[in-house]
Design a protein around this motif. Sequence first.
Motif, mmCIF file in Angstrom:
data_model
loop_
_atom_site.group_PDB
_atom_site.id
_atom_site.type_symbol
_atom_site.label_atom_id
_atom_site.label_comp_id
_atom_site.label_asym_id
_atom_site.label_seq_id
_atom_site.Cartn_x
_atom_site.Cartn_y
_atom_site.Cartn_z
ATOM 1 N N ASN A 179 0.852 -1.187 0.000
ATOM 2 C CA ASN A 179 0.000 0.000 0.000
ATOM 3 C C ASN A 179 0.885 1.233 0.000
ATOM 4 O OD1 ASN A 179 -2.400 -1.500 0.197
ATOM 5 N ND2 ASN A 179 -2.173 -1.639 2.400
ATOM 6 N N TYR A 180 0.523 2.201 -0.821
ATOM 7 C CA TYR A 180 1.292 3.428 -0.950
ATOM 8 C C TYR A 180 0.376 4.613 -0.690
ATOM 9 C CZ TYR A 180 4.360 0.223 -3.409
ATOM 10 O OH TYR A 180 5.133 -0.837 -3.734
ATOM 11 N N LEU A 181 0.979 5.717 -0.282
ATOM 12 C CA LEU A 181 0.264 6.981 -0.194
ATOM 13 C C LEU A 181 1.136 8.020 -0.888
ATOM 14 C CD1 LEU A 181 -2.345 8.259 0.975
ATOM 15 C CD2 LEU A 181 -0.912 9.118 2.828
ATOM 16 N N VAL A 182 0.670 8.497 -2.029
ATOM 17 C CA VAL A 182 1.399 9.517 -2.776
ATOM 18 C C VAL A 182 1.018 10.856 -2.168
ATOM 19 C CG1 VAL A 182 1.813 10.550 -5.034
ATOM 20 C CG2 VAL A 182 1.300 8.099 -4.850
ATOM 21 N N ILE A 183 2.030 11.601 -1.742
ATOM 22 C CA ILE A 183 1.798 12.885 -1.076
ATOM 23 C C ILE A 183 2.543 13.986 -1.809
ATOM 24 C CG2 ILE A 183 2.279 14.236 1.015
ATOM 25 C CD1 ILE A 183 1.713 11.827 2.679
ATOM 26 N N ILE B 277 3.336 3.079 2.400
ATOM 27 C CA ILE B 277 4.670 3.593 2.114
ATOM 28 C C ILE B 277 4.472 4.951 1.455
ATOM 29 C CG2 ILE B 277 6.773 3.250 0.752
ATOM 30 C CD1 ILE B 277 6.065 0.178 0.908
ATOM 31 N N LEU B 278 5.171 5.965 1.931
ATOM 32 C CA LEU B 278 5.072 7.310 1.362
ATOM 33 C C LEU B 278 5.777 7.349 0.011
ATOM 34 C CD1 LEU B 278 4.583 10.419 1.542
ATOM 35 C CD2 LEU B 278 6.763 10.552 2.704
ATOM 36 N N VAL B 279 5.099 7.925 -0.980
ATOM 37 C CA VAL B 279 5.676 8.139 -2.304
ATOM 38 C C VAL B 279 5.620 9.629 -2.579
ATOM 39 C CG1 VAL B 279 5.471 7.668 -4.782
ATOM 40 C CG2 VAL B 279 4.886 5.885 -3.130
ATOM 41 N N ALA B 280 6.743 10.201 -2.994
ATOM 42 C CA ALA B 280 6.786 11.629 -3.311
ATOM 43 C C ALA B 280 7.852 11.872 -4.363
ATOM 44 C CB ALA B 280 7.072 12.450 -2.056
ATOM 45 N N HIS B 281 7.693 12.956 -5.094
ATOM 46 C CA HIS B 281 8.681 13.346 -6.090
ATOM 47 C C HIS B 281 9.629 14.348 -5.434
ATOM 48 C CE1 HIS B 281 10.035 13.387 -10.224
ATOM 49 N NE2 HIS B 281 10.354 14.662 -10.013
ATOM 50 N N GLY B 282 10.917 14.040 -5.462
ATOM 51 C CA GLY B 282 11.864 14.856 -4.702
ATOM 52 C C GLY B 282 11.547 14.691 -3.224
#
Length: 187
Positions: A32-36, A115-120
């Motif tokens: 499971n991911y959470l894109v923030i 799991i946190l997903v972020a760009h930069g």
Amino acid sequence: MTRKLGWRRRGADHGRVDESNSRQPPNWRSSNYLVIDLETTGLDTCNDHIVSYGAVPIREGRIATSEATYSLVRSERESSEAALRTHCLRRQDLAAAPSVGECVDRLDELLRGHILVAHGAWIEHSFLRRAFKCSQRLFTYDVIDTAKLASLVLDVSVGPNQSIGLEYATSRMGLPVHTPHHALGTR
């Protein structure tokens, strides 16, 4: 190999990052991911504040758009001129927004089991870690940085403290760009 994939596991030793090769990233379809994405008053991770966040869960490889969350965040700090030009969120726009503590409560709830997903991701991680600390909580979530992944996929070399831009990466991959600099991209 973990560093090259942009995978960073938070250690139990107060946020130290384990970038060793001893642990592989999880299977993406079973995780499971959470894109923030955050918008902030500036990029000084020690002094600037979060002014909005957007979060979208991904479960079993599927984006749960119906569960997307967006919130403004009340800030006592004025946005820098550059940040204001970027996200257009003025102090008066944030006056009735939830406090950072209330937003930390919500983000902590959303991140549990994800799991946190972020760009930069170093930016989001730094701001979230400080916000959690101000709310007497430890930020211990695992992090995946899509900027690192994009630089590998697109074979683009970046220097230290640099990352490939999201708009550049998406256009190079033939993906649409939706309202950049809005935390949920739905302006």
